[in-house]
Design an enzyme around this catalytic site. Sequence first.
Site, PDB file in Angstrom:
ATOM      1  N   CYS A   1       0.839  -1.202   0.000  1.00 23.15           N
ATOM      2  CA  CYS A   1       0.000   0.000   0.000  1.00 23.15           C
ATOM      3  C   CYS A   1       0.875   1.253   0.000  1.00 23.15           C
ATOM      4  O   CYS A   1       1.664   1.453   0.943  1.00 23.15           O
ATOM      5  CB  CYS A   1      -0.917  -0.022   1.218  1.00 23.15           C
ATOM      6  SG  CYS A   1      -1.877   1.483   1.455  1.00 23.15           S
TER       7      CYS A   1
ATOM      8  N   CYS B   1       0.313   3.446   3.071  1.00 22.06           N
ATOM      9  CA  CYS B   1       0.900   2.832   4.268  1.00 22.06           C
ATOM     10  C   CYS B   1       2.410   3.062   4.309  1.00 22.06           C
ATOM     11  O   CYS B   1       2.991   3.304   5.380  1.00 22.06           O
ATOM     12  CB  CYS B   1       0.585   1.342   4.290  1.00 22.06           C
ATOM     13  SG  CYS B   1      -1.178   0.939   4.310  1.00 22.06           S
TER      14      CYS B   1
END
Length: 304
Positions: free
Chosen positions: A65, A68
Site C-alpha cells: 500500500c 501505508c
Amino acid sequence: MSAIMLSFSARAELRSWTGPFLLLLIFSASLPASAKPDSLKEVTDGDWEKIMTGEWMIEFYAPWCPACQQLQPVWKEFANWGDDMGINVAKVDVTEQPGLSGRFIITSLPTIYHCKDGVFRKYQGARTKDDFLSFVDEQKWKSMEPVSSWFGPSSFLMNSMSALFKLSMFIRRCHNYMTEQLGIPVWGSYVIFGLVTLFAGLTLGLLLVFIADYVFPSRRFSSHDYYQKKQAMEQARLIQNQDEDQEADGEEDDEDDEDEDQDGIWRKRRGSPEGRPEPKGQGYPDEALRKRVVGNREEDEEDS
C-alpha cells in the site's frame, strides 16, 4: 627496585583492563538507541487479546500500500513516544494476519484504531506525529463514538468473520500452491475445490443429522409408556369408527323403512285407473274382470 617493578606491572595490568571497560561503556550507551525501534509492537492472530487491556494505538497496513508506506516513518516516530505517553503503539500486517483483518472489518488502508481497556474507536484525524500525540495527550478520543459491542473484536459475530477470513486466505494459498508449484491449471483447481466443497457439505449434513437424532431421538426409541399410549389411542380410534359405522347402518335402515312405507301408499293409490283408491263395494274380482275385457274385445271384432 622490586617496588618499582611492581608499580610498572600494576600499571600494565590497569591499561589492559581500560580498553575492554571503555568498549563496554560505549556498547551500553548505544543500547537505548537500538532499543527504540522495538517500541513499535506487532499484533498477530495469536496474541491479539493483549490489546484488550491498557491503552493502544494500532495501525492496520499492507506492505504493497503506497499510503501505508508513507505513514510508516511517522508511525515509528510516534511509537518512540509511546513509553513517555504511557501508550502502546502497534501495527498489524493484514496480508499476514487475515483473521485480524476480518475481526476489525478493515475495508481501507491504512486504518488506525484507538483502544482503551477493550473499548475501540476508529481514528479519523490527521496523520502526523503531533496529531497522534495530541489525540492521546488531550484525550480527544473521549469525544468519539466507540464501536458497538455487537461489532467489537471479541464478539461472536467478529469471531465468525475472523474465521471466515482465515478460511478464505487458506483457500487462496492452496490455490496458489496448486497452480504455481504443482502446475495444475486454474480450471482444475476450481474443480478440486468444488468437489471438496460438495463432500464437505455432505459430511456436515450427515453430522447434523446424527446430532439432531441424538439430541431429539425418534419416537421409536421412546419409553414403554409411549407404546401403551399409542395402543390406547388406536383402540379408542377403532371404537369410534365402529360407533360411526353402527350409526350409519341405523340411518340406512330408517331410510329403507321410509321407502317401504312410501311404496305401500303408492300401491294403494294405484288401485283405480285414475290413481285414486276404489270405493268399497265397487271392486271386481280378477276372473270377472278378465271375462269382461275378453267380451268387449269380441264385440269390437263383430262390429268391425
